[in-house]
Design a protein around this motif. Structure first.
Motif, PDB file in Angstrom:
ATOM      1  N   GLU A 186      45.844  60.985  43.155  1.00 34.04           N
ATOM      2  CA  GLU A 186      46.929  60.014  43.131  1.00 34.04           C
ATOM      3  C   GLU A 186      48.225  60.591  43.704  1.00 34.04           C
ATOM      4  O   GLU A 186      49.219  59.877  43.826  1.00 34.04           O
ATOM      5  CB  GLU A 186      47.167  59.537  41.694  1.00 34.04           C
ATOM      6  N   PRO A 222      53.706  55.181  41.042  1.00 33.88           N
ATOM      7  CA  PRO A 222      52.852  54.370  40.173  1.00 33.88           C
ATOM      8  C   PRO A 222      52.707  52.947  40.690  1.00 33.88           C
ATOM      9  O   PRO A 222      53.683  52.307  41.079  1.00 33.88           O
ATOM     10  CB  PRO A 222      53.605  54.393  38.829  1.00 33.88           C
ATOM     11  N   ASP A 242      52.657  63.285  32.441  1.00 36.81           N
ATOM     12  CA  ASP A 242      51.736  62.191  32.127  1.00 36.81           C
ATOM     13  C   ASP A 242      52.380  61.161  31.188  1.00 36.81           C
ATOM     14  O   ASP A 242      52.881  60.117  31.629  1.00 36.81           O
ATOM     15  CB  ASP A 242      50.469  62.774  31.503  1.00 36.81           C
ATOM     16  N   THR A 243      52.417  61.449  29.898  1.00 37.58           N
ATOM     17  CA  THR A 243      52.886  60.467  28.911  1.00 37.58           C
ATOM     18  C   THR A 243      54.317  60.023  29.168  1.00 37.58           C
ATOM     19  O   THR A 243      54.635  58.827  29.148  1.00 37.58           O
ATOM     20  CB  THR A 243      52.770  61.056  27.495  1.00 37.58           C
ATOM     21  N   ASP A 272      57.963  54.583  33.489  1.00 42.38           N
ATOM     22  CA  ASP A 272      57.648  53.519  34.446  1.00 42.38           C
ATOM     23  C   ASP A 272      57.533  52.172  33.735  1.00 42.38           C
ATOM     24  O   ASP A 272      58.056  51.161  34.214  1.00 42.38           O
ATOM     25  CB  ASP A 272      56.340  53.850  35.175  1.00 42.38           C
ATOM     26  N   ALA A 273      56.876  52.149  32.580  1.00 40.32           N
ATOM     27  CA  ALA A 273      56.739  50.902  31.824  1.00 40.32           C
ATOM     28  C   ALA A 273      58.103  50.406  31.353  1.00 40.32           C
ATOM     29  O   ALA A 273      58.391  49.197  31.401  1.00 40.32           O
ATOM     30  CB  ALA A 273      55.808  51.106  30.631  1.00 40.32           C
ATOM     31  N   THR A 310      46.063  66.481  32.758  1.00 40.42           N
ATOM     32  CA  THR A 310      46.639  65.153  32.587  1.00 40.42           C
ATOM     33  C   THR A 310      45.575  64.097  32.851  1.00 40.42           C
ATOM     34  O   THR A 310      44.526  64.382  33.438  1.00 40.42           O
ATOM     35  CB  THR A 310      47.822  64.915  33.554  1.00 40.42           C
ATOM     36  N   THR A 311      45.869  62.869  32.458  1.00 38.45           N
ATOM     37  CA  THR A 311      44.961  61.767  32.773  1.00 38.45           C
ATOM     38  C   THR A 311      45.214  61.223  34.165  1.00 38.45           C
ATOM     39  O   THR A 311      44.489  60.344  34.634  1.00 38.45           O
ATOM     40  CB  THR A 311      45.124  60.624  31.755  1.00 38.45           C
ATOM     41  N   ILE A 312      46.248  61.738  34.833  1.00 40.90           N
ATOM     42  CA  ILE A 312      46.539  61.342  36.215  1.00 40.90           C
ATOM     43  C   ILE A 312      45.721  62.226  37.144  1.00 40.90           C
ATOM     44  O   ILE A 312      45.773  63.457  37.054  1.00 40.90           O
ATOM     45  CB  ILE A 312      48.038  61.482  36.537  1.00 40.90           C
ATOM     46  N   ARG A 322      54.570  57.791  32.317  1.00 33.27           N
ATOM     47  CA  ARG A 322      53.956  56.475  32.110  1.00 33.27           C
ATOM     48  C   ARG A 322      54.894  55.572  31.299  1.00 33.27           C
ATOM     49  O   ARG A 322      55.055  54.387  31.619  1.00 33.27           O
ATOM     50  CB  ARG A 322      52.609  56.625  31.400  1.00 33.27           C
ATOM     51  N   HIS A 323      55.494  56.122  30.246  1.00 32.34           N
ATOM     52  CA  HIS A 323      56.422  55.320  29.444  1.00 32.34           C
ATOM     53  C   HIS A 323      57.700  55.007  30.228  1.00 32.34           C
ATOM     54  O   HIS A 323      58.257  53.915  30.082  1.00 32.34           O
ATOM     55  CB  HIS A 323      56.761  56.062  28.142  1.00 32.34           C
ATOM     56  N   SER A 343      61.190  57.527  26.327  1.00 33.37           N
ATOM     57  CA  SER A 343      60.036  58.179  26.951  1.00 33.37           C
ATOM     58  C   SER A 343      59.816  59.568  26.374  1.00 33.37           C
ATOM     59  O   SER A 343      58.674  59.993  26.158  1.00 33.37           O
ATOM     60  CB  SER A 343      60.238  58.257  28.469  1.00 33.37           C
TER      61      SER A 343
END
Length: 264
Positions: free
Chosen positions: A168, A188, A74-75, A81-82, A162-164, A78-79, A39
Motif C-alpha cells: 500500500e 488512504p 497503523d491505529t 483519517d476517520a 502493522t495491518t497495513i 486509521r483513526h 487518535s
C-alpha cells in the motif's frame, strides 16, 4: 557534548490553510488538536507526554521513549483519517481539513529552541516534499497523505508489524534543500501507485514493485545525497533505436546448433 537519543517523531501540516479566512483557520487549528488527541488516545500513545512544537496549521511532535511505532503508523493513522472524514462531512471543499503527515524514528535531543539531530530535519523535509504534496493533490477526496522514512518502513511495515500491507506504500525520492533520501508514501482510500505525482522525483522500481530499501538506499542516506541509486530502465522497456545490446554469458555455454542475435 549533547545527549544522544533515538525517538519516534510525528509531523503534520494542513493543505491550503493560508488560503482560508480567519474563522476557518481557527476551526482547522482546533480540529487538528482535537483529532491528534483522539487518535493518540485510541492508539494508546499518551498525548500528554509528547513534546510538541505547534505552528498554526502544523505540529511537530517527539514521542516519549518506548512509544510504539506500529501503533503510530497503523491505529493512530486509521483513526486520524476517520476523524478527518467525519470533520469534513458537509463542509465546503475550501474549508475541509486535509493533512500531510510524516513519521520517522531517529536521533533527536532537546536543544535551546526545540530539538537537534538529523531526524527533526529529515522529517521536516519529508513533510514539505513536493512528492507528498503531489500525492495529496492527486487524490482530491483523500483527507490524509502519509510519508514514512526508510527506517520505519523497513523495520515496522515491511516486517508486518502493522495491518497495513507494504504494497500500500509507494517508494519515492525526496530532494529538499540540503536533504536527499527516500521515503514511502500512502494515501488512504487510493491506490498510491496509480496517482500522478506530476513529475515529482520517484525512486526506480523493478517490475512495478516498490523496492524495500534493503540495498542501503534509504531516507537515512544523509544530506549530501550520497547513496542515491541511478535511474534504472524497467525490465519491460523496449530497446530504443540505436541502442547497442550486449549479452554476457559468464563461463562456458554449451548450445549446439543455437543462433544468438537480435531480429529486427
Amino acid at each position: 557534548m549533547g545527549t544522544f537519543g533515538r525517538r519516534l517523531l510525528l509531523a503534520v501540516d494542513a493543505k491550503g490553510y493560508g488560503g482560508v479566512d480567519v474563522l476557518t483557520q481557527r476551526q482547522l487549528q482546533e480540529a487538528i488538536q482535537l483529532l491528534l488527541g483522539e487518535s493518540a488516545a485510541a492508539a494508546g500513545l499518551a498525548r500528554e507526554r509528547w513534546e510538541t512544537q505547534v505552528g498554526g496549521d502544523s505540529v511537530f511532535a517527539v514521542l516519549p521513549e518506548g512509544a510504539s511505532e506500529p501503533d503510530l503508523v497503523d491505529t493512530f493513522m486509521r483513526h486520524l483519517d476517520a476523524g478527518l472524514r467525519a470533520f469534513n462531512h458537509g463542509r465546503l471543499p475550501e474549508a475541509r481539513l486535509r493533512l500531510r503527515a510524516a513519521v520517522h524514528f531517529g536521533t533527536a535531543s532537546p536543544a535551546a529552541n526545540g530539538f537537534e539531530g538529523r531526524a527533526p530535519v529529515e522529517i521536516g523535509r519529508m513533510l514539505d516534499s513536493a512528492v507528498l504534496k503531489s500525492a495529496l493533490a492527486a487524490a482530491p477526496d483523500a483527507c490524509l497523505a502519509l510519508a514514512v522514512s526508510s527506517t520505519v518502513f523497513n523495520d515496522v511495515i515491511r516486517e508486518a508489524y502493522t495491518t497495513i500491507r507494504a504494497q500500500e506504500f509507494r517508494e519515492v525520492r525526496i530532494a529538499e534543500k540540503e536533504y536527499a533520501g527516500r521515503a514511502w508514501i500512502r494515501v488512504p482510500g487510493y491506490d498510491v501507485h496509480a496517482l500522478d505525482l506530476s513529475g515529482a522525483a520517484e525512486a526506480p522500481s523493478v517490475g512495478g514493485t516498490a523496492r524495500s530499501g534493503a540495498d542501503g538506499g534509504g531516507a537515512d542516506d544523509g544530506a549530501s545525497g550520497g547513496g542515491e541509486a541511478p535511474d534504472v530502465r524497467p525490465p519491460s522497456a523496449p530497446t530504443a533505436p540505436g541502442d547497442t545490446v550486449v549479452q554476457v554469458f559468464p563461463g562456458t555455454v554449451h548450445a549446439p546448433g543455437a543462433v544468438f542475435g537480435i531480429s529486427k
